[in-house]
Design an enzyme around this catalytic site. Structure first.
Site, PDB file in Angstrom:
ATOM      1  N   HIS A 137       0.784  -0.970  -0.055  1.00 31.66           N
ATOM      2  CA  HIS A 137      -0.065  -0.021  -0.006  1.00 31.66           C
ATOM      3  C   HIS A 137       0.832   1.426   0.035  1.00 31.66           C
ATOM      4  CE1 HIS A 137      -4.240  -1.178   0.004  1.00 31.66           C
ATOM      5  NE2 HIS A 137      -3.768  -2.140   1.007  1.00 31.66           N
ATOM      6  N   ASP A 166      -0.066   7.014  -3.572  1.00 26.07           N
ATOM      7  CA  ASP A 166      -0.958   6.961  -4.505  1.00 26.07           C
ATOM      8  C   ASP A 166      -1.419   7.843  -5.341  1.00 26.07           C
ATOM      9  OD1 ASP A 166      -1.632   4.295  -3.345  1.00 26.07           O
ATOM     10  OD2 ASP A 166      -3.394   4.954  -2.332  1.00 26.07           O
TER      11      ASP A 166
END
Length: 370
Positions: A137, A166
């Site tokens: 992540h 991200d």
């Protein structure tokens, strides 16, 4: 300048990318966000999603799409996807390395069908390397770049939401890469693969700090450099009301204004760039800002060249006079959300509503108008 293909979509859509056709393979995080940006800028984005997958057509990151349900484990559906891709300008996918190849939709197959197509790939670790197939992540991708180690308190690193990996190092680099490849394809007539990895992008975002470290202007610790909260003149302070404000008075003229408006007459504040003096000066400034409310400090400092701003919550931000005047936030389906950015003077971006569609209908339209 991109030579946009003629299309019925271009006639009814605003934005600098009107007429460009992008096929998105549904995913989470940076891929959908990148496609939201492209859709806001006018591109026709077709999202291929699993049959029966939960869909929220009112979600912020899914705005502006046509959504098609498709079972890509079915060879006939794969053939339909290839037919659609034969008339697309770009493809965006965010699966682990090898997934698209196993589906029969890898770059070699798709580019053989459409040599001018730009094939955008979004992963955390990249298409190769020891970690390429490992789960991860945002927090992990920014951990190995030096970024997370530099953000936080003296005691420990603090995750900066998932903005750096991200969205900053992932989605924005994907958009830049896809647009650059589209520009090049206009000249060469050839597409290519854009391998976007969040660890690559996050490392790239750290360029200035690696440069400063090489020059001896940045130490390896946290909360001891002039941009990480170590300096008294660049940081966050609590007010008497419990709310917070931020200051960034780096330049001498801005620092002078800070001293003037905060009544910092103590001669110790003369040592602005003395790192050894920063801890003591920060303590003094902490007491100064704690003496008044956030509203009081806004009345004194906001709009000056101090480089000052109140720290607002997500609920407060849309109501700030500057944000409201620029209409930085809009409301859609009862949800307050950021408006499209950046802004274009002649071909403005716009939020379009998503819709469910048929792959046959879209392919037929693309064939007729390409």
């Amino acid at each position: 300048m991109l030579d946009k293909p003629a299309s019925q979509t271009a006639a009814r859509t605003s934005g600098p990318l009107a007429g460009f056709r992008i096929v998105e393979f549904a995913g989470i995080g940076p891929g959908p966000f990148a496609c939201m940006l492209l859709a806001d800028m006018g591109a026709e984005v077709i999202t291929l999603d699993r049959i029966g997958a939960g869909k929220n057509l009112k979600a912020v990151a899914t705005r502006g799409r046509k959504v098609i349900e498709l079972d890509l484990k079915n060879k006939a559906a794969v053939a339909e996807a290839l037919d659609l891709l034969g008339h697309a300008d770009a493809l965006i996918e965010g699966f682990r390395p090898g997934v698209m190849e196993r589906l029969g939709l890898g770059p070699d197959v798709v580019l053989a069908r459409n040599p001018k197509l730009v094939y955008g790939r979004m992963t955390g670790w990249g298409q190769e390397g020891p970690l390429a197939n490992a789960a991860g992540h945002d927090i992990n991708y920014i951990s190995i770049t030096g970024a997370l180690a530099a953000i936080g308190t003296k005691e420990k690193p603090v995750p900066p939401l998932n903005l750096v990996g991200d969205f900053g190092g992932g989605a924005l680099y994907l958009v830049v890469g896809v647009l650059a490849a589209l520009l090049e394809a206009q000249k060469s007539g050839k597409g290519q693969v854009v391998d976007t990895a969040m660890c690559d992008g996050a490392a790239s975002l750290m360029s200035m700090f690696y440069d400063m470290a090489a020059q001896g202007r940045w130490s390896g610790g946290r909360d001891q450099n002039f941009l990480d909260g170590g300096a008294h003149f660049y940081g966050v302070y609590e007010c008497s009301c419990g709310n917070f404000i931020s200051i960034g008075s780096i330049e001498p003229q801005f620092y002078a204004l800070l001293r003037k408006h905060a009544d910092l007459t103590d001669a110790d504040f003369d040592a602005q760039m003395d790192r050894k003096a920063w801890p003591a000066l920060k303590e003094k400034l902490t007491r100064v800002f704690k003496s008044k409310s956030r509203a009081d400090w806004c009345a004194i400092m906001e709009g000056t060249d101090i480089c000052f701003a109140p720290i607002l919550t997500m609920e407060e931000a849309p109501k700030h006079p500057h944000m409201a005047a620029r209409q930085v936030f809009v409301e859609r389906h009862g949800v307050t959300q950021p408006a499209p950015a950046p802004r274009f003077s002649r071909t403005p971006s716009a939020i379009r509503e998503p819709e469910l569609a048929s792959i046959g209908d879209v392919t037929a339209e693309w064939k007729a108008t390409k």
